[in-house]
Design an enzyme around this catalytic site. Structure first.
Site, PDB file in Angstrom:
ATOM      1  N   ASP A 119       0.839  -1.013   0.050  1.00  0.00           N
ATOM      2  CA  ASP A 119      -0.230  -0.078   0.109  1.00  0.00           C
ATOM      3  C   ASP A 119       0.727   1.287  -0.001  1.00  0.00           C
ATOM      4  OD1 ASP A 119      -2.157   1.481   0.077  1.00  0.00           O
ATOM      5  OD2 ASP A 119      -2.904   1.275   2.101  1.00  0.00           O
ATOM      6  N   GLU A 167      -6.007   5.017  -9.229  1.00  0.00           N
ATOM      7  CA  GLU A 167      -7.157   5.386  -8.833  1.00  0.00           C
ATOM      8  C   GLU A 167      -7.797   6.468  -9.965  1.00  0.00           C
ATOM      9  OE1 GLU A 167      -9.556   6.277  -4.866  1.00  0.00           O
ATOM     10  OE2 GLU A 167      -7.509   5.440  -4.849  1.00  0.00           O
ATOM     11  N   LYS A 197      -9.099   1.952  -9.890  1.00  0.00           N
ATOM     12  CA  LYS A 197      -9.738   2.170  -8.344  1.00  0.00           C
ATOM     13  C   LYS A 197     -10.723   3.094  -8.619  1.00  0.00           C
ATOM     14  CE  LYS A 197      -7.351   2.008  -4.450  1.00  0.00           C
ATOM     15  NZ  LYS A 197      -6.265   2.522  -3.578  1.00  0.00           N
ATOM     16  N   THR A 199     -12.795   0.688  -3.980  1.00  0.00           N
ATOM     17  CA  THR A 199     -12.376   1.154  -2.598  1.00  0.00           C
ATOM     18  C   THR A 199     -13.041   2.068  -1.818  1.00  0.00           C
ATOM     19  OG1 THR A 199     -10.071   2.207  -1.861  1.00  0.00           O
ATOM     20  CG2 THR A 199     -11.202   3.394  -3.851  1.00  0.00           C
ATOM     21  N   PHE A 241     -11.944  -1.045   4.106  1.00  0.00           N
ATOM     22  CA  PHE A 241     -11.321  -0.300   4.837  1.00  0.00           C
ATOM     23  C   PHE A 241     -11.277  -0.532   6.526  1.00  0.00           C
ATOM     24  CE2 PHE A 241      -9.583   3.442   2.306  1.00  0.00           C
ATOM     25  CZ  PHE A 241      -9.415   2.921   1.442  1.00  0.00           C
TER      26      PHE A 241
END
Length: 316
Positions: A17, A96, A132, A156, A178
């Protein structure tokens, strides 16, 4: 005995990440994922200066409008960094879509296709990229169309069971629930402390994982946003876990035994009726944590995207 990171890799795919290539070289993950916040941090690393220069130079060739040049430079930078990261991971990079498009299905589709086109121009095939997008209804519906085009997606900012259900039914390739941000909300809301076993984020991802396996959904569950290695240990066995460099280092230094916690069921049952848009929106409305954290996440990613664009604009 091998360290916990090595043990974890035996039954869970590890994703870095971070946008920091040095960290990726150190931990040798299968995949890597970035977002606007990580891109902003990466842009401040001196070694990345040539990437910014390259992105800005390219953007100037695409348009004479400075606002458009800034947007183009941001897209190009994400692809340049992603392409560089792919030199060091055997799997995929997640890139993303602009968080400001989270409630615009058509704009999300256009941006995703643009990013994939830029990757393909750079010689990277689409099967090494995950697009994403935020797990809004519009983001999920955009992903449903992209998946049919052979563009795999990573949904996400996922905090609720309703989001997970809609993603699975849309045939999304991967979701990123998350964990840590769910814990943050509950700690602030209740004033309680939680153990790794009672951590609301861990409980949520465990429920989603078991539901997916129980009904034979192929969508990959990738736990994200961890606050401590206790959360990671409780989700050992999850399809994938995306972990920050500091927690990867902590796992690497821990020589204790790691027990697998999540195991897929072999008793697969028929899936329930698909969730409707109205039911999705009502479920989100009823879930204060999910509603607040989704909105907050989108705002924060958008804010970091704007900060990155300020840097890029100053170079144009």
């Amino acid at each position: 005995m091998s360290n916990k990171l090595s043990q974890l890799k035996e039954f869970t795919t590890i994703v870095a990440d971070t946008g920091d290539i040095t960290a990726i070289k150190d931990f040798l993950p299968q995949d890597a994922t970035t977002n606007p916040s990580l891109m902003l941090k990466a842009a401040q690393i001196p070694e990345y200066a040539p990437f910014l220069d390259q992105a800005v130079a390219w953007a100037k060739t695409q348009s004479n409008d400075k606002d458009q040049q800034v947007l183009d430079a941001g897209d190009k930078l994400a692809v340049i960094v992603g392409t560089e990261i792919l030199k060091y991971v055997p799997g995929r990079i997640s890139t993303e879509v602009d968080a400001r498009l989270s409630f615009d299905k058509e704009a999300t589709l256009a941006k995703a296709r643009k990013l994939i086109a830029l990757y393909e121009e750079a010689g990277v095939s689409r099967d090494r990229v995950l697009i994403k997008a935020a797990s809004t209804w519009e983001g999920i519906k955009a992903a449903e169309e992209l998946e049919k085009e052979g563009i795999n997606c990573n949904l996400t900012l996922l905090f609720s069971f309703a989001q997970a259900q809609a993603c699975a039914e849309a045939g999304v390739y991967l979701i990123s629930p998350f964990v840590g941000r769910i814990l943050d909300w509950y700690k602030k809301s209740t004033g309680q402390e939680y153990t790794a076993e009672t951590d609301p984020g861990v409980v949520s991802v465990t429920e989603i994982y078991n539901y997916y396996k129980q009904h034979g959904y192929q969508t990959v569950v990738m736990g994200a946003s961890f606050r401590n290695i206790g959360e990671i240990e409780q989700l050992a066995g999850c399809d994938r876990l995306t972990i920050s460099p500091n927690l990867l280092e902590e796992l690497k230094k821990d020589e204790g035994k790691l027990e697998r916690k999540l195991v897929p069921t072999t008793d697969v049952k028929a899936a329930p009726a698909a969730i409707t848009e109205a039911a999705f929106r009502w479920a989100m409305n009823e879930d204060a944590m999910a509603t607040e954290k989704l909105s907050e996440g989108i705002r924060n990613f958008a804010a970091d995207q704007r900060k990155l664009e300020i840097t890029l604009a100053s170079m144009l």
